[in-house]
Design an enzyme around this catalytic site. Structure first.
Site, short mmCIF file in Angstrom:
data_model
loop_
_atom_site.label_atom_id
_atom_site.label_comp_id
_atom_site.label_asym_id
_atom_site.label_seq_id
_atom_site.Cartn_x
_atom_site.Cartn_y
_atom_site.Cartn_z
N SER A 10 30.03 -3.47 -2.37
CA SER A 10 30.14 -2.27 -3.19
C SER A 10 31.18 -2.47 -4.29
O SER A 10 31.99 -3.38 -4.23
CB SER A 10 30.54 -1.07 -2.34
OG SER A 10 31.87 -1.22 -1.88
N CYS A 11 31.10 -1.58 -5.25
CA CYS A 11 32.13 -1.47 -6.28
C CYS A 11 32.81 -0.12 -6.07
O CYS A 11 32.17 0.84 -5.66
CB CYS A 11 31.51 -1.48 -7.67
SG CYS A 11 30.71 -3.01 -8.12
N ASP A 12 34.06 -0.06 -6.34
CA ASP A 12 34.80 1.19 -6.22
C ASP A 12 35.66 1.37 -7.45
O ASP A 12 36.25 0.42 -7.96
CB ASP A 12 35.69 1.18 -4.98
CG ASP A 12 34.89 1.06 -3.70
OD1 ASP A 12 34.09 1.97 -3.44
OD2 ASP A 12 35.04 0.06 -2.99
#
Length: 132
Positions: A10-12
């Site tokens: 994921s990207c955050d």
């Protein structure tokens, strides 16, 4: 605890605003699930004026499609994969910050070409928000 051998999934993006920061600062940050050996360039594009009817053209501008250019773009600093027009994150001269995220939905994606999320991040240079 996360397994260190699993690839990122994921990207955050986060932002911290006053009063949670020291000195009335705004903090913007982002991580990425891009491959760890992929070159990320930090690039600067100055503000620019454009002729009426100008287009943002493929493949030098948007990745897959052509769109209309605005008459004036703002200066922007971006972090982007070296091979891609778009960007992972960036900020323009007016302090507008943006980060690319994967968004999972229930609807099927179409097969037609469109703007990528990273193209939208690059287009942040077009935006100026008023604080009034």
């Amino acid at each position: 605890m996360a397994d260190a051998h699993l690839p990122p999934r994921s990207c955050d993006t986060f932002v911290a605003l006053p009063p949670a920061t020291v000195g009335e600062r705004i903090i913007f940050g982002k991580n990425s699930d891009r491959p760890c050996d992929e070159v990320q360039e930090v690039v600067y594009f100055p503000s620019a004026s454009h002729e009426p009817g100008a287009k943002i053209e493929v493949p030098f501008d948007c990745t897959y499609i052509e769109i209309e250019q605005v008459s004036r773009t703002h200066a922007v600093v971006l972090s982007r994969p070296a091979w891609l027009w778009g960007a992972e994150m960036g900020a323009n001269e007016h302090g507008v910050c943006i980060g690319n995220e994967a968004v999972w939905g229930r609807e099927e994606a179409t097969d037609s070409e469109a703007l990528l999320g990273m193209d939208l991040v690059r287009l942040v240079k077009r935006v100026k928000f008023s604080t009034k």
